[in-house]
Write a protein that holds these residues in place. Structure first.
Motif, PDB file in Angstrom:
ATOM      1  N   ASP A 108      48.617  40.829  31.513  1.00 28.60           N
ATOM      2  CA  ASP A 108      48.385  39.401  31.259  1.00 28.60           C
ATOM      3  C   ASP A 108      47.185  38.887  32.053  1.00 28.60           C
ATOM      4  O   ASP A 108      47.214  37.805  32.652  1.00 28.60           O
ATOM      5  N   PHE A 109      46.122  39.672  32.032  1.00 33.30           N
ATOM      6  CA  PHE A 109      44.941  39.343  32.824  1.00 33.30           C
ATOM      7  C   PHE A 109      44.300  38.048  32.327  1.00 33.30           C
ATOM      8  O   PHE A 109      43.899  37.930  31.165  1.00 33.30           O
ATOM      9  N   LEU A 110      44.259  37.057  33.222  1.00 34.17           N
ATOM     10  CA  LEU A 110      43.663  35.748  32.964  1.00 34.17           C
ATOM     11  C   LEU A 110      44.287  35.022  31.772  1.00 34.17           C
ATOM     12  O   LEU A 110      43.633  34.222  31.111  1.00 34.17           O
ATOM     13  N   THR A 111      45.574  35.306  31.516  1.00 31.83           N
ATOM     14  CA  THR A 111      46.311  34.488  30.554  1.00 31.83           C
ATOM     15  C   THR A 111      46.425  33.063  31.098  1.00 31.83           C
ATOM     16  O   THR A 111      46.375  32.082  30.359  1.00 31.83           O
ATOM     17  N   VAL A 112      46.604  32.979  32.417  1.00 31.89           N
ATOM     18  CA  VAL A 112      46.498  31.691  33.120  1.00 31.89           C
ATOM     19  C   VAL A 112      45.393  31.836  34.156  1.00 31.89           C
ATOM     20  O   VAL A 112      45.058  32.948  34.578  1.00 31.89           O
ATOM     21  N   GLY A 113      44.823  30.710  34.577  1.00 32.55           N
ATOM     22  CA  GLY A 113      43.716  30.747  35.520  1.00 32.55           C
ATOM     23  C   GLY A 113      44.149  31.136  36.919  1.00 32.55           C
ATOM     24  O   GLY A 113      45.337  31.078  37.270  1.00 32.55           O
ATOM     25  N   ILE A 114      43.200  31.562  37.736  1.00 30.23           N
ATOM     26  CA  ILE A 114      43.463  31.844  39.144  1.00 30.23           C
ATOM     27  C   ILE A 114      42.470  31.055  39.987  1.00 30.23           C
ATOM     28  O   ILE A 114      41.383  30.689  39.515  1.00 30.23           O
ATOM     29  N   ASP A 115      42.849  30.784  41.245  1.00 31.05           N
ATOM     30  CA  ASP A 115      41.955  29.997  42.095  1.00 31.05           C
ATOM     31  C   ASP A 115      40.893  30.895  42.731  1.00 31.05           C
ATOM     32  O   ASP A 115      40.899  32.119  42.576  1.00 31.05           O
ATOM     33  N   SER A 116      39.973  30.286  43.444  1.00 26.36           N
ATOM     34  CA  SER A 116      38.821  31.019  43.979  1.00 26.36           C
ATOM     35  C   SER A 116      39.234  32.043  45.029  1.00 26.36           C
ATOM     36  O   SER A 116      38.601  33.100  45.157  1.00 26.36           O
ATOM     37  N   SER A 125      45.210  42.447  28.348  1.00 25.92           N
ATOM     38  CA  SER A 125      44.842  41.034  28.225  1.00 25.92           C
ATOM     39  C   SER A 125      44.808  40.596  26.767  1.00 25.92           C
ATOM     40  O   SER A 125      44.587  41.401  25.858  1.00 25.92           O
ATOM     41  N   GLN A 126      45.020  39.291  26.561  1.00 27.16           N
ATOM     42  CA  GLN A 126      44.875  38.709  25.227  1.00 27.16           C
ATOM     43  C   GLN A 126      43.408  38.423  24.902  1.00 27.16           C
ATOM     44  O   GLN A 126      43.066  38.161  23.747  1.00 27.16           O
ATOM     45  N   SER A 127      42.558  38.453  25.925  1.00 26.36           N
ATOM     46  CA  SER A 127      41.148  38.103  25.744  1.00 26.36           C
ATOM     47  C   SER A 127      40.267  39.255  26.220  1.00 26.36           C
ATOM     48  O   SER A 127      40.750  40.227  26.794  1.00 26.36           O
ATOM     49  N   GLY A 128      38.960  39.110  25.998  1.00 24.44           N
ATOM     50  CA  GLY A 128      38.023  40.157  26.372  1.00 24.44           C
ATOM     51  C   GLY A 128      37.082  39.724  27.473  1.00 24.44           C
ATOM     52  O   GLY A 128      37.159  38.594  27.983  1.00 24.44           O
ATOM     53  N   PRO A 129      36.172  40.602  27.879  1.00 19.80           N
ATOM     54  CA  PRO A 129      35.266  40.329  29.000  1.00 19.80           C
ATOM     55  C   PRO A 129      34.470  39.039  28.871  1.00 19.80           C
ATOM     56  O   PRO A 129      34.229  38.358  29.875  1.00 19.80           O
ATOM     57  N   ALA A 130      34.050  38.670  27.656  1.00 20.79           N
ATOM     58  CA  ALA A 130      33.254  37.441  27.501  1.00 20.79           C
ATOM     59  C   ALA A 130      34.051  36.224  27.955  1.00 20.79           C
ATOM     60  O   ALA A 130      33.509  35.320  28.611  1.00 20.79           O
ATOM     61  N   ALA A 168      32.615  36.027  39.076  1.00 17.06           N
ATOM     62  CA  ALA A 168      33.058  36.400  37.729  1.00 17.06           C
ATOM     63  C   ALA A 168      32.198  37.518  37.172  1.00 17.06           C
ATOM     64  O   ALA A 168      32.705  38.501  36.610  1.00 17.06           O
ATOM     65  N   ASP A 169      30.884  37.381  37.311  1.00 15.81           N
ATOM     66  CA  ASP A 169      29.979  38.419  36.818  1.00 15.81           C
ATOM     67  C   ASP A 169      30.260  39.756  37.501  1.00 15.81           C
ATOM     68  O   ASP A 169      30.271  40.810  36.852  1.00 15.81           O
ATOM     69  N   SER A 170      30.510  39.713  38.807  1.00 14.89           N
ATOM     70  CA  SER A 170      30.760  40.945  39.559  1.00 14.89           C
ATOM     71  C   SER A 170      32.076  41.580  39.154  1.00 14.89           C
ATOM     72  O   SER A 170      32.168  42.798  38.985  1.00 14.89           O
ATOM     73  N   ILE A 171      33.124  40.752  38.992  1.00 18.72           N
ATOM     74  CA  ILE A 171      34.441  41.264  38.616  1.00 18.72           C
ATOM     75  C   ILE A 171      34.398  41.882  37.227  1.00 18.72           C
ATOM     76  O   ILE A 171      34.852  43.018  37.009  1.00 18.72           O
ATOM     77  N   VAL A 172      33.863  41.152  36.271  1.00 20.41           N
ATOM     78  CA  VAL A 172      33.840  41.627  34.884  1.00 20.41           C
ATOM     79  C   VAL A 172      32.934  42.845  34.752  1.00 20.41           C
ATOM     80  O   VAL A 172      33.245  43.794  34.019  1.00 20.41           O
ATOM     81  N   ASN A 173      31.825  42.836  35.482  1.00 20.48           N
ATOM     82  CA  ASN A 173      30.921  43.981  35.451  1.00 20.48           C
ATOM     83  C   ASN A 173      31.635  45.248  35.910  1.00 20.48           C
ATOM     84  O   ASN A 173      31.504  46.310  35.291  1.00 20.48           O
ATOM     85  N   ARG A 174      32.409  45.143  36.978  1.00 16.51           N
ATOM     86  CA  ARG A 174      33.123  46.308  37.511  1.00 16.51           C
ATOM     87  C   ARG A 174      34.226  46.775  36.565  1.00 16.51           C
ATOM     88  O   ARG A 174      34.523  47.960  36.481  1.00 16.51           O
ATOM     89  N   LEU A 175      34.851  45.837  35.880  1.00 13.84           N
ATOM     90  CA  LEU A 175      35.937  46.197  34.975  1.00 13.84           C
ATOM     91  C   LEU A 175      35.422  46.769  33.652  1.00 13.84           C
ATOM     92  O   LEU A 175      35.961  47.754  33.147  1.00 13.84           O
ATOM     93  N   ALA A 176      34.416  46.166  33.102  1.00 15.42           N
ATOM     94  CA  ALA A 176      34.045  46.447  31.718  1.00 15.42           C
ATOM     95  C   ALA A 176      32.965  47.506  31.537  1.00 15.42           C
ATOM     96  O   ALA A 176      32.941  48.201  30.511  1.00 15.42           O
ATOM     97  N   ASN A 177      32.071  47.644  32.498  1.00 21.15           N
ATOM     98  CA  ASN A 177      30.913  48.514  32.277  1.00 21.15           C
ATOM     99  C   ASN A 177      31.217  49.995  32.393  1.00 21.15           C
ATOM    100  O   ASN A 177      30.438  50.824  31.952  1.00 21.15           O
ATOM    101  N   HIS A 178      32.327  50.332  33.025  1.00 19.20           N
ATOM    102  CA  HIS A 178      32.721  51.747  33.142  1.00 19.20           C
ATOM    103  C   HIS A 178      34.168  51.849  32.680  1.00 19.20           C
ATOM    104  O   HIS A 178      35.081  52.010  33.480  1.00 19.20           O
ATOM    105  N   SER A 179      34.355  51.700  31.363  1.00 20.83           N
ATOM    106  CA  SER A 179      35.720  51.591  30.861  1.00 20.83           C
ATOM    107  C   SER A 179      35.855  52.156  29.455  1.00 20.83           C
ATOM    108  O   SER A 179      34.873  52.311  28.729  1.00 20.83           O
ATOM    109  N   ARG A 180      37.084  52.444  29.095  1.00 16.56           N
ATOM    110  CA  ARG A 180      37.475  52.710  27.714  1.00 16.56           C
ATOM    111  C   ARG A 180      38.257  51.493  27.239  1.00 16.56           C
ATOM    112  O   ARG A 180      38.837  50.768  28.057  1.00 16.56           O
ATOM    113  N   THR A 181      38.293  51.282  25.935  1.00 18.47           N
ATOM    114  CA  THR A 181      38.984  50.105  25.402  1.00 18.47           C
ATOM    115  C   THR A 181      39.924  50.499  24.275  1.00 18.47           C
ATOM    116  O   THR A 181      39.566  51.308  23.416  1.00 18.47           O
TER     117      THR A 181
END
Length: 255
Positions: free
Chosen positions: A170-178, A201-206, A218-231
Motif C-alpha cells: 500500500d505504498f503511498l495509498t495515504v500520504g506520509i509526513d516529511s 502500490s495502486q499508483s506508479g512512480p509518476a 521524492a526524486d531521490s526516493i523514486v529514483n532509487r526505487l524505480a530505476n533499478h527494478s522489475r515491474t
C-alpha cells in the motif's frame, strides 16, 4: 539404548534430535541391514531438515505477513493479470541476496497485489531469506513513534536497511509526513545496490513523486526505487470481487 545421562550430554551438545532419531532407526528392524554409520548419517540428515523447518517457520513468523498462507502455487493466472507460471516460479526460486533489483507490483485496489507480495515473501522465507513485510501507513507510524527514542529509532532503521527482502505494501495509498519520508530515503539509500525492496502500490512512480512531501527527497526516493527494478502490472482484474463472488456461490455461504 541411551540413558537419561546420555540425553543430558546430547542436550549439552545440542544434538538431542540426532540422538532421538538415531535410537528410533536402531529400534526399527527394517534397518537391520544398514551399518551404524548409515543410520547415524540418516539421523543427521533428519535433524538438519528439522532445524531448517524451524528456521523457516521463524522467518515467516517474524516477517508478519497479513496473509500467512499465501503461495505462488495458488496464484490465479487468468488472462489480464500480467503474470505467468514461469515468471512466478522464477520469483519463488530467486536469490534475493545475490540480486539487489527491486520489484514494483502495481494494480488498482482489489487486484491481488498484497496476496502476490505475501506469496513472493513467503517463497523467499522458504529459501531462508530474512523478510520484513510492512504496510506503508503502519511503517510510517512506527518510524515516527520510534523517533522519541534515538536508540530504538536507529535500530529500526538498521533492521529495515539490512533485511534481505523488504516488502512495503500500500505504498503511498495515504500520504506520509516529511520525517517519515526522510527515514524512508535513509533506508532506501542504505539498501541501494545491496538489497532489494518490493513495493506494492495502486499508483506508479509518476504519482509517487507528486505525493511525497519534499520534491528533492521524492526524486531521490523514486529514483532509487524505480530505476533499478522489475515491474509486475497486475492489470484491472478485480480479484477481491471474484473471491467474494466465489464465496457467495458456495452452498454453505450465508449472509
Amino acid at each position: 539404548m541411551f540413558t537419561s545421562i546420555d540425553y543430558d550430554k546430547f542436550r549439552a551438545l545440542r544434538v538431542t534430535h540426532v540422538a532421538t532419531r538415531f535410537e528410533e532407526l536402531i529400534r526399527d528392524e527394517t534397518n537391520d541391514t544398514l551399518t551404524p554409520e548409515q543410520l547415524f548419517l540418516t539421523a543427521i540428515d533428519y535433524a538438519l531438515e528439522q532445524r531448517r523447518h524451524s528456521r523457516i517457520e521463524k522467518l515467516i513468523r517474524q516477517a508478519k505477513f497479513p496473509i500467512p498462507n499465501a503461495s505462488v502455487a495458488e496464484l490465479d493466472y487468468r488472462e489480464g493479470r500480467g503474470i505467468t507460471p514461469v515468471r512466478m516460479r522464477r520469483y519463488a526460486a530467486h536469490s534475493w541476496r545475490a540480486d539487489p533489483t527491486n520489484l514494483l507490483i502495481i494494480s488498482p485496489s482489489g487486484g491481488g497485489k498484497s496476496y502476490l507480495a505475501c506469496a513472493i515473501g513467503i517463497a523467499a522465507c522458504l529459501n531462508e531469506h530474512t523478510v520484513t513485510y510492512a504496510r506503508m501507513d503502519d511503517l510510517a507510524r512506527r518510524l515516527i513513534i520510534s523517533r522519541s527514542d534515538g536508540i530504538a529509532h536507529q535500530r529500526l532503521l538498521n533492521e529495515l536497511s539490512d533485511v534481505d527482502l523488504l516488502i512495503i505494501d500500500d505504498f503511498l495509498t495515504v500520504g506520509i509526513d516529511s520525517d517519515a519520508a526522510s527515514d524512508l530515503f535513509a533506508v532506501l539509500a542504505n539498501r541501494e545496490h545491496r538489497l532489494p525492496t518490493v513495493i506494492a502500490s495502486q499508483s506508479g512512480p509518476a504519482y509517487w513523486v507528486e505525493a511525497l512531501p519534499d520534491r528533492v527527497a521524492a526524486d531521490s526516493i523514486v529514483n532509487r526505487l524505480a530505476n533499478h527494478s522489475r515491474t509486475i502490472n497486475l492489470g484491472r482484474v478485480d480479484m477481491r470481487k471474484i473471491r467474494d463472488d466465489t464465496a457467495r456461490a458456495n452452498k454453505e455461504h450465508w449472509e
